[in-house]
Design a protein around this motif. Structure first.
Motif, PDB file in Angstrom:
ATOM      1  N   GLU A 257       0.856  -1.183   0.000  1.00 48.84           N
ATOM      2  CA  GLU A 257       0.000   0.000   0.000  1.00 48.84           C
ATOM      3  C   GLU A 257       0.892   1.232   0.000  1.00 48.84           C
ATOM      4  O   GLU A 257       1.872   1.306   0.736  1.00 48.84           O
ATOM      5  N   TRP A 259      -0.424   4.460   0.215  1.00 47.28           N
ATOM      6  CA  TRP A 259      -1.094   5.627   0.788  1.00 47.28           C
ATOM      7  C   TRP A 259      -1.270   5.485   2.293  1.00 47.28           C
ATOM      8  O   TRP A 259      -2.226   5.973   2.873  1.00 47.28           O
ATOM      9  N   GLY A 260      -0.344   4.767   2.896  1.00 46.68           N
ATOM     10  CA  GLY A 260      -0.315   4.737   4.354  1.00 46.68           C
ATOM     11  C   GLY A 260      -0.771   3.441   4.984  1.00 46.68           C
ATOM     12  O   GLY A 260      -0.235   3.035   5.995  1.00 46.68           O
ATOM     13  N   GLY A 261      -1.762   2.778   4.399  1.00 47.10           N
ATOM     14  CA  GLY A 261      -2.290   1.575   5.040  1.00 47.10           C
ATOM     15  C   GLY A 261      -1.402   0.356   4.847  1.00 47.10           C
ATOM     16  O   GLY A 261      -0.343   0.430   4.245  1.00 47.10           O
ATOM     17  N   GLU A 262      -1.873  -0.752   5.394  1.00 40.16           N
ATOM     18  CA  GLU A 262      -1.152  -2.016   5.247  1.00 40.16           C
ATOM     19  C   GLU A 262      -2.009  -2.994   4.467  1.00 40.16           C
ATOM     20  O   GLU A 262      -3.168  -3.190   4.793  1.00 40.16           O
ATOM     21  N   LYS A 263      -1.424  -3.616   3.460  1.00 42.75           N
ATOM     22  CA  LYS A 263      -2.116  -4.715   2.806  1.00 42.75           C
ATOM     23  C   LYS A 263      -1.744  -6.002   3.533  1.00 42.75           C
ATOM     24  O   LYS A 263      -0.778  -6.042   4.275  1.00 42.75           O
ATOM     25  N   SER A 331       1.546  -8.552   7.759  1.00 43.71           N
ATOM     26  CA  SER A 331       0.376  -7.818   8.216  1.00 43.71           C
ATOM     27  C   SER A 331      -0.911  -8.569   7.925  1.00 43.71           C
ATOM     28  O   SER A 331      -1.008  -9.289   6.935  1.00 43.71           O
ATOM     29  N   GLY A 333      -3.490  -6.888   7.262  1.00 44.74           N
ATOM     30  CA  GLY A 333      -4.274  -6.021   6.405  1.00 44.74           C
ATOM     31  C   GLY A 333      -5.648  -5.842   7.020  1.00 44.74           C
ATOM     32  O   GLY A 333      -5.766  -5.664   8.232  1.00 44.74           O
ATOM     33  N   ASN A 334      -6.694  -5.948   6.215  1.00 45.14           N
ATOM     34  CA  ASN A 334      -8.033  -5.834   6.808  1.00 45.14           C
ATOM     35  C   ASN A 334      -8.699  -7.190   6.960  1.00 45.14           C
ATOM     36  O   ASN A 334      -9.903  -7.282   7.091  1.00 45.14           O
TER      37      ASN A 334
ATOM     38  N   ARG B 308      -6.105  -0.532  10.340  1.00 49.12           N
ATOM     39  CA  ARG B 308      -4.824  -1.066   9.895  1.00 49.12           C
ATOM     40  C   ARG B 308      -4.724  -0.992   8.368  1.00 49.12           C
ATOM     41  O   ARG B 308      -3.686  -0.653   7.819  1.00 49.12           O
ATOM     42  N   ARG B 309      -5.821  -1.268   7.702  1.00 48.87           N
ATOM     43  CA  ARG B 309      -5.793  -1.278   6.249  1.00 48.87           C
ATOM     44  C   ARG B 309      -5.707   0.132   5.669  1.00 48.87           C
ATOM     45  O   ARG B 309      -5.138   0.336   4.604  1.00 48.87           O
ATOM     46  N   THR B 310      -6.298   1.103   6.348  1.00 46.37           N
ATOM     47  CA  THR B 310      -6.335   2.440   5.760  1.00 46.37           C
ATOM     48  C   THR B 310      -5.216   3.344   6.273  1.00 46.37           C
ATOM     49  O   THR B 310      -4.686   4.141   5.518  1.00 46.37           O
ATOM     50  N   ASN B 311      -4.862   3.217   7.551  1.00 49.84           N
ATOM     51  CA  ASN B 311      -3.795   4.071   8.079  1.00 49.84           C
ATOM     52  C   ASN B 311      -2.501   3.321   8.350  1.00 49.84           C
ATOM     53  O   ASN B 311      -1.418   3.851   8.188  1.00 49.84           O
ATOM     54  N   GLY B 312      -2.618   2.096   8.783  1.00 47.19           N
ATOM     55  CA  GLY B 312      -1.424   1.317   9.056  1.00 47.19           C
ATOM     56  C   GLY B 312      -0.715   1.782  10.307  1.00 47.19           C
ATOM     57  O   GLY B 312      -1.135   2.722  10.972  1.00 47.19           O
TER      58      GLY B 312
END
Lengths: 336, 567
Positions: A257, A259-263, A331, A333-334, B308-312
């Motif tokens: 990712e 734009w900041g998030g974690e995949k 991670s 992720g979501n 976690r998915r959007t900001n991490g």
């Protein structure tokens, strides 16, 4: 992306696919049980050479995770690897004595088998010393992950290589067939990895870990790459470019990712550093069949004679995937 | 007591759907099942055969359902009609899907509905108040037309939305309707459902909603507002959505969590989550035995996943998180201090600050020879190596790693013009950096070295040029770090105040008074030294004004009387 560049990549992809087509002639089917593959099965692809001792645990590990069929290419083993594999009901085996190096380190063979048998399946391409862990891998089978990836419209799942090593000399404890290698090599480096984004194929190049620190401290750019994309919802138009580090089309490499998030991501625990390693390193040095003039193996052979201990007081002892996720090596992720 | 009837929308994992249907049917509940027309005939026939023995099971006319389109509402309406004609005395009708799993015995649900016999359980929120819509479409769902499938015809879909926006096209809501949105899974009273189906304006409603986007989340939600006398705006079905608007799936390892839900039904369940089906498909409260309800726990789990998915995790670089410049949400994960010139001016500054403020105080991490970790370690947290080449291969990665690896422990390090300067802009642009600079202090070791002046002169010029460049960066308007810069002259003049300030910034134990002062090196003759540099044609200006002759005598005197110990 310029049109020209995009066209260049397309040509490159075609070239690797053609090459795979040509190299298929080097493969001889020893046991082709691919007819038994079900339409939803997760498949595993592996090139192998003299890994007999590792196979029982390797097969058990991946069967337990939910791999339904194994597709092996045996590159002229002489330690009984082939006989062992032929007897496994869920294994299809091809054999070749052609040059590993000239098959681009086995990737041409893998690309061919993937193209022939992998289309539409989730395909895991690993070496015999690589063990996949992913979020919830202790409670959810591989199919849970691939179902989730499907539902999320994700085609590739990354798993960086984590070099595992024992405490003390790596030849101090003898690995026995069927053992979990990570009961011997159960230490790893938790936070010395560096990441560089490659603009051309957009993959994230990862280096570091014990090998970089012990063997490549003076030449860090030569340290082996640790980024891997082993799990792919395969399409016959895809191709691995260099090992399983990256693929074409390059959109498949965008597993991070920006734009900041974690995949979501996993790790490949690397059981390379067992007692078998020194002999292997010496042999590979003579065969000269490895990447970049085997300079990696040259460094090993030299380093191993001097100081065959990767362990330091900051080494981390492996517990489970949750530990890797807390340390930030992988991670969820979501996926929850 | 009137039974609750279930409408089951089925499109995949038919065995599980059959299992759930059989469970409900065996509990005495009438069931109407809609099987998606996309399901192959053979599978459908097997499914029907499997449930054929059950008396209170009916199959609704099949529609081909596509996500986000009217077909799902059509299927629901047809099934509802069948339910009301076939089982006219149901009390409530519960809409569920084939991936639903009851969490509590049917008797408990029945008893609950009996207590609320006039209440409609349906999440129904006005468009202005929803926060969950994806694609930024909430009100537009109703004001534009959506003839294209979002999943299959994304380009057409987007283009048509765009076109309508450009042309300012608008549809008018049917008379008397106020658009509401909410979860697709509801439980309505027989009376309300009948009123919706028999509404004299229904053809008009259906015509309107057939072009609304995702009408399954708005048709009943809107019309219930018109017909219901008592709405409880929540779903009895536990269903969580991720940041893409895709439902979260429950697995075996969620078992304990689901026991804490206060909902009657959960969705979606992974078809192969055997333990969940084994544990919940029972009407024996002893088997399903829900723990003390704590739905907050479930909410938290999924909220964290989205976060976690959007900001991490701030300050983490990893294989699946590699933010572009400015999107790091924190280049590093925790505050750290960078001292320039302090170690030159004070004896054992590192030891002193470690005693005063705690944390870990390193030497020059970016020194050219090697990484000077605290305590002279050759490896550090996370197995970071002290090899200069490894560090310089990616200095920013090195620092990010160090700060990440030492989470929970404040890191301080020395920096100076003799170090690798590639890290400078990273430091300046990191809001976690606390940078303190005594400008010109690099001259002190030169002055103390007693080396040949001819060798010192060019080195001094070079160090000054490097530091000047660093200071220029630190004064740029884009700087995010907290920066303090003192000239050597100013600092020497009154050192306690800045030192106290630095302590306060680091000090986790609140404002503390300094108990021990660091020992400043003897600067007698330093003014003369600078003058000598000037005489050689150099202009040492970063250290501020040191009188050439006076040897900063009065300050030294003050120092001798009470060496920086403050009350």
């Amino acid at each position: 992306m310029s049109l020209l560049e995009s066209y260049g990549l397309r040509l490159q992809r075609k070239r690797w696919r053609l090459r795979a087509l040509r190299k298929r002639r080097e493969l001889r089917a020893i046991a082709d049980r691919t007819g038994a593959i079900g339409s939803q099965d997760v498949l595993l692809f592996c090139t192998i050479r003299n890994e007999r001792i590792r196979l029982p645990y390797f097969l058990k590990y991946y069967r337990d995770l939910g791999v339904r069929h194994f597709l092996f290419v045996d590159n002229a083993s002489n330690d009984g690897t082939r006989d062992y594999l032929v007897e496994q009901p869920d294994v299809s085996l091809w054999s070749t004595s052609a040059s590993y190096k000239r098959a681009r380190f086995g990737m041409d063979w893998m690309n061919w088998l993937l193209r022939k048998h992998g289309h539409g399946h989730w395909c895991l391409t690993v070496d015999a010393d690589e063990f996949l862990v992913y979020p919830f891998s202790d409670t959810r089978p591989l199919e849970a992950l691939t179902d989730w990836l499907d539902a999320s419209s994700i085609r590739t799942f990354p798993a960086m290589l984590i070099d595992m090593y024992p405490k003390g000399r790596i030849d101090a404890v003898t690995y026995r067939e069927g053992d979990n290698p990570f009961e011997i090599a159960n230490w790893f480096d938790s936070g010395n990895y560096v990441f560089k984004r490659n603009d051309k194929l957009r993959e994230l190049w990862i280096q570091g870990g014990p090998r970089a620190r012990a063997f490549f401290a003076k030449r860090p750019e030569r340290a082996p790459a640790l980024n891997k994309i082993p799990l792919v919802r395969w399409h016959r138009a895809y191709t691995y470019v260099s090992s399983t580090h990256m693929l074409l089309p390059r959109g498949l490499n965008q597993i991070y990712e920006e734009w900041g998030g974690e995949k979501a991501s996993g790790c490949l625990l690397h059981a390379k550093f067992l007692h078998t390693f020194s002999a292997k390193a010496e042999e590979e040095l003579i065969r000269r069949q490895h990447y970049a003039a085997s300079h990696e193996y040259r460094a090993y052979a030299k380093g191993l004679r001097d100081n065959p201990d990767f362990w330091c007081k900051w080494s981390e002892k492996y517990i489970n995937w949750r530990q890797l996720e807390i340390l930030g090596l992988m991670s969820k992720g979501n996926w929850a | 007591m009137r039974n609750v009837g279930f409408i089951l929308l089925v499109h995949a994992s038919l065995e599980r759907s059959a299992q759930v249907a059989r469970h409900w049917a065996a509990s005495g509940c009438p069931i109407v099942i809609h099987v998606d027309r996309h399901v192959p005939t053979a599978d459908h026939d097997r499914f029907v055969a499997e449930l054929s023995g059950l008396e209170a099971v009916r199959f609704a006319p099949r529609h081909a359902c596509e996500w986000g389109t009217w077909s799902i509402v059509q299927a629901t309406l047809a099934a509802s009609r069948l339910m009301l004609t076939e089982f006219p005395d149901v009390g409530h009708v519960y809409l569920a899907s084939g991936a639903c799993l009851p969490l509590r015995p049917v008797q408990e649900l029945q008893a609950y509905l009996d207590r609320h016999s006039k209440t409609d359980f349906i999440e129904s929120v006005t468009t202005q108040d929803v926060a969950w819509t994806i694609g930024g479409l909430s009100t537009e769902r109703f004001t534009y037309r959506f003839p294209f499938a979002w999943r299959r015809q994304r380009r057409l879909f987007d283009a048509y939305v765009h076109l309508q926006r450009r042309l300012g096209m608008k549809r008018r809501m049917p008379e008397g309707l106020q658009p509401h949105l909410g979860s697709q899974w509801w439980c309505l009273t027989q009376k309300t459902l009948t009123a919706i189906l028999d509404d004299p304006n229904r053809p008009e409603h259906d015509r309107f909603f057939s072009k609304v986007w995702i009408p399954d989340e708005s048709y009943f939600q809107t019309l219930t507002r018109r017909h219901s006398t008592q709405i409880e705006s929540r779903s009895l079905t536990l269903s969580k959505f991720d940041f893409q608007g895709k439902p979260h799936v429950f697995y075996n390892d969620h078992l304990q969590l689901l026991r804490r839900s206060d909902c009657f039904v959960a969705r979606k369940i992974w078809p192969r989550a055997d333990a969940l089906y084994d544990s919940f498909l029972s009407n024996d409260p002893a088997v399903t035995k829900n723990a003390e309800p704590n739905p907050g726990k479930i909410d938290k789990l999924f909220a964290k996943a989205t976060e976690r998915r959007t900001n991490g995790r701030a300050g983490l670089r990893m294989q699946s998180r590699f933010p572009r410049d400015g999107w790091e949400n924190g280049k590093t994960c925790a505050p750290y201090s960078v001292f320039q010139g302090f170690a030159e001016l004070f004896d054992d500054f590192e030891g002193w600050i470690e005693r005063q403020a705690g944390g870990r105080v390193h030497g020059h991490l970016f020194a050219p020879d090697r990484v000077h970790f605290a305590g002279g370690e050759t490896t550090y947290n996370g197995a970071l190596s002290d090899a200069a080449e490894l560090r310089d291969y990616d200095p920013e990665g090195f620092l990010t790693n160090l700060i990440w690896n030492t989470r929970g422990e404040r890191q301080c390090f020395q920096f100076g013009p003799g170090d690798n300067q590639r890290i400078c802009w990273f430091l300046a642009s990191d809001r976690n950096a606390r940078i303190a600079v005594i400008s010109g202090a690099w001259a002190v070791p030169l002055f103390k070295s007693g080396r040949d002046f001819a060798a010192i002169r060019p080195e001094a010029a070079q160090l000054q040029a490097i530091e000047a460049q660093y200071l220029t960066q630190l004064r740029s308007p884009q700087v995010k770090a907290q920066v303090h810069i003192w000239s050597l002259a100013d600092f020497v003049d009154a050192p306690m105040e800045p030192l106290q300030m630095i302590m306060d910034e680091i000090g986790p134990r609140g404002a503390r008074r300094l108990s021990e002062a660091p020992r400043m090196v003897d600067l007698t003759g330093f003014g003369r030294f600078l003058q000598k540099l000037r005489n050689e044609g150099m202009n040492p200006y970063l250290m501020g004004d040191f009188p050439a002759d006076a040897d900063i005598a009065p300050r030294q005197n003050a120092g001798r009387r009470r060496p920086y110990a403050v009350g």
